[in-house]
Design an enzyme around this catalytic site. Structure first.
Site, short mmCIF file in Angstrom:
data_model
loop_
_atom_site.label_atom_id
_atom_site.label_comp_id
_atom_site.label_asym_id
_atom_site.label_seq_id
_atom_site.Cartn_x
_atom_site.Cartn_y
_atom_site.Cartn_z
N TYR A 109 -4.93 -8.29 -3.86
CA TYR A 109 -5.13 -6.50 -3.17
C TYR A 109 -3.86 -6.50 -3.45
O TYR A 109 -3.08 -7.61 -4.37
CB TYR A 109 -4.23 -7.24 -1.47
CG TYR A 109 -3.11 -7.27 -0.65
CD1 TYR A 109 -3.54 -6.01 0.20
CD2 TYR A 109 -1.78 -6.74 -0.68
CE1 TYR A 109 -3.03 -5.81 0.89
CE2 TYR A 109 -1.60 -6.04 -0.12
CZ TYR A 109 -1.77 -4.81 0.81
OH TYR A 109 -1.34 -4.33 1.82
N GLU A 195 -2.59 1.27 -1.02
CA GLU A 195 -2.89 -0.11 -0.62
C GLU A 195 -4.54 0.47 -1.46
O GLU A 195 -5.21 1.09 -0.55
CB GLU A 195 -2.97 -0.35 0.36
CG GLU A 195 -4.16 -1.56 1.23
CD GLU A 195 -3.54 -1.79 2.82
OE1 GLU A 195 -3.14 -3.02 2.93
OE2 GLU A 195 -4.77 -1.89 3.38
#
Length: 389
Positions: A109, A195
């Protein structure tokens, strides 16, 4: 301003961050042509909506045949996707992204966001990339690095990330380049959030951004006319479009109590009070500390246009703004409304008595309270009474 995944990936490619090979489908006649061009045994069909949680909601489908691909695209295109972030009404799927499959070895992530507390840009990384990153058990795996905007993403920051993640030295150059390019993308486009989830290493040793989300600062869009062109109004509700047109701070929520407040802090407190009273706010709506008759009237118009709203709570502190000006806006808006909703009003401050007198003369059905808790309890009570009638 949010943009779609496929648009975010185009932006990543501008900054030399690898993404899977893919193509967009917006019409039924494009389906077979696009799917036949897929060169891998597996393809991924991804609904393009402004919301997370697509995978668990059926908006991301892995297919292994042309027939399965056609079926998946036709099922998604033109429908609505309901996720844990869309509300019950869902978001329309007007485009589907078809990407070639990737042999995933490991998922990470990766995100950049504004940290207002430290006045820095925060880099967030985790070895627990993928759909379950928000699960409680993975909270401890997220590492945060605050980057001073005056210093930027220097090599030593990127190297520290590589060391903390215990990456192999052969992977450092790819990570350092990705982090620095991602930081440039963030700052040069006035982003609020970028993101990548997941950022993966393939079994062939390539690093690829498998999914991407970008949110840009609305207040900086005048500097980026090319970003304005990426906006998709179809992903917004009528209330959100009206708020943008009126230049009001508005966020749609899942409740039934419309809130009109001046000041973001007071708006948050108002929503908390409503929830404590057993109700659910339908929105965050801040008409501003220096609200005008027009902004108040426009704000009420937005609430009355929302079919979910069953009652309205107006909570205004007359510091900079005079309460009688707020009252003029309320009267102007209510004069043209046909919907009969319970309205509870709390006014405090400058010209309060004059405002209440004017509103009472306009309509005896408006109810007034002296504090926040009583106002929240009363609007919840009035809505419940109507449901039971």
């Amino acid at each position: 301003m949010l943009i779609h995944e496929y648009q975010a990936k185009q932006k990543l490619q501008e900054y030399k961050i690898p993404v899977p090979k893919g193509a967009l489908i917006t019409r039924d006649e494009e389906i077979i042509q696009v799917l036949r061009k897929t060169e891998t045994p597996v393809a991924v069909i991804k609904a393009q909506v402004h919301a997370g949680g697509r995978g668990k909601a059926g908006g991301v489908v892995v297919v292994e045949s042309l027939l399965d691909g056609i079926t998946a695209v036709r099922r998604l295109l033109g429908s609505k996707l309901v996720t844990n972030q869309t509300g019950a009404e869902g978001k329309p799927i007007d485009a589907v992204l078809v990407e070639e499959g990737v042999n995933i070895d490991q998922e990470y992530y990766l995100a950049l966001t504004i940290n207002r507390s430290s006045q820095c840009i925060s880099l967030l990384v985790s070895t627990a990339g993928g759909m379950n990153i928000e699960a409680k058990e993975h909270a401890g795996s997220i590492k945060q690095y605050d980057i001073d905007p005056q210093v930027g993403m220097r090599d030593f920051v990127a190297i520290r990330v590589c060391q903390d993640l215990m990456l192999a030295r052969k992977d450092w150059p790819a990570w350092i380049a990705t982090l620095q390019n991602l930081y440039r993308c963030f700052t040069e486009n006035d982003a609020l959030l970028i993101e990548i989830n997941p950022f993966i290493r393939s079994k062939e040793g390539e690093w690829i951004a498998l999914d991407a989300k970008m949110d840009f600062d609305d207040n900086a869009l005048y500097r980026h006319p090319e970003l304005v062109l990426l906006q998709d109004d179809r992903q917004q509700t009528v209330s959100e479009l009206l708020a943008a047109h009126y230049d009001l701070s508005y966020v749609s929520l899942d409740g039934t109590i419309g809130c009109l407040v001046n000041g973001a802090g007071l708006a948050m407190a108002t929503m908390d009070a409503i929830k404590e009273a057993g109700g659910e706010p339908a929105n965050f709506l801040d008409v501003g500390g220096s609200a005008t008759t027009i902004s108040v009237a426009n704000g009420l118009d937005i609430l009355y246009h929302d079919s979910r709203v069953e009652g309205v709570f107006i909570n205004v502190f007359g510091g900079i703004v005079r309460c009688d000006i707020v009252a003029e806006g309320i009267i102007r808006a209510l004069q043209k409304q046909r919907k009969d909703l319970p309205v509870v009003i709390r006014l405090e401050g400058n010209m309060k008595e004059e405002a209440i007198e004017a509103l009472t003369a306009f309509s005896p059905n408006l109810e007034f309270v002296d504090n926040l808790e009583n106002g929240a309890a009363l609007i919840v009570q009035r809505i419940n009474e109507r449901k039971m009638a």
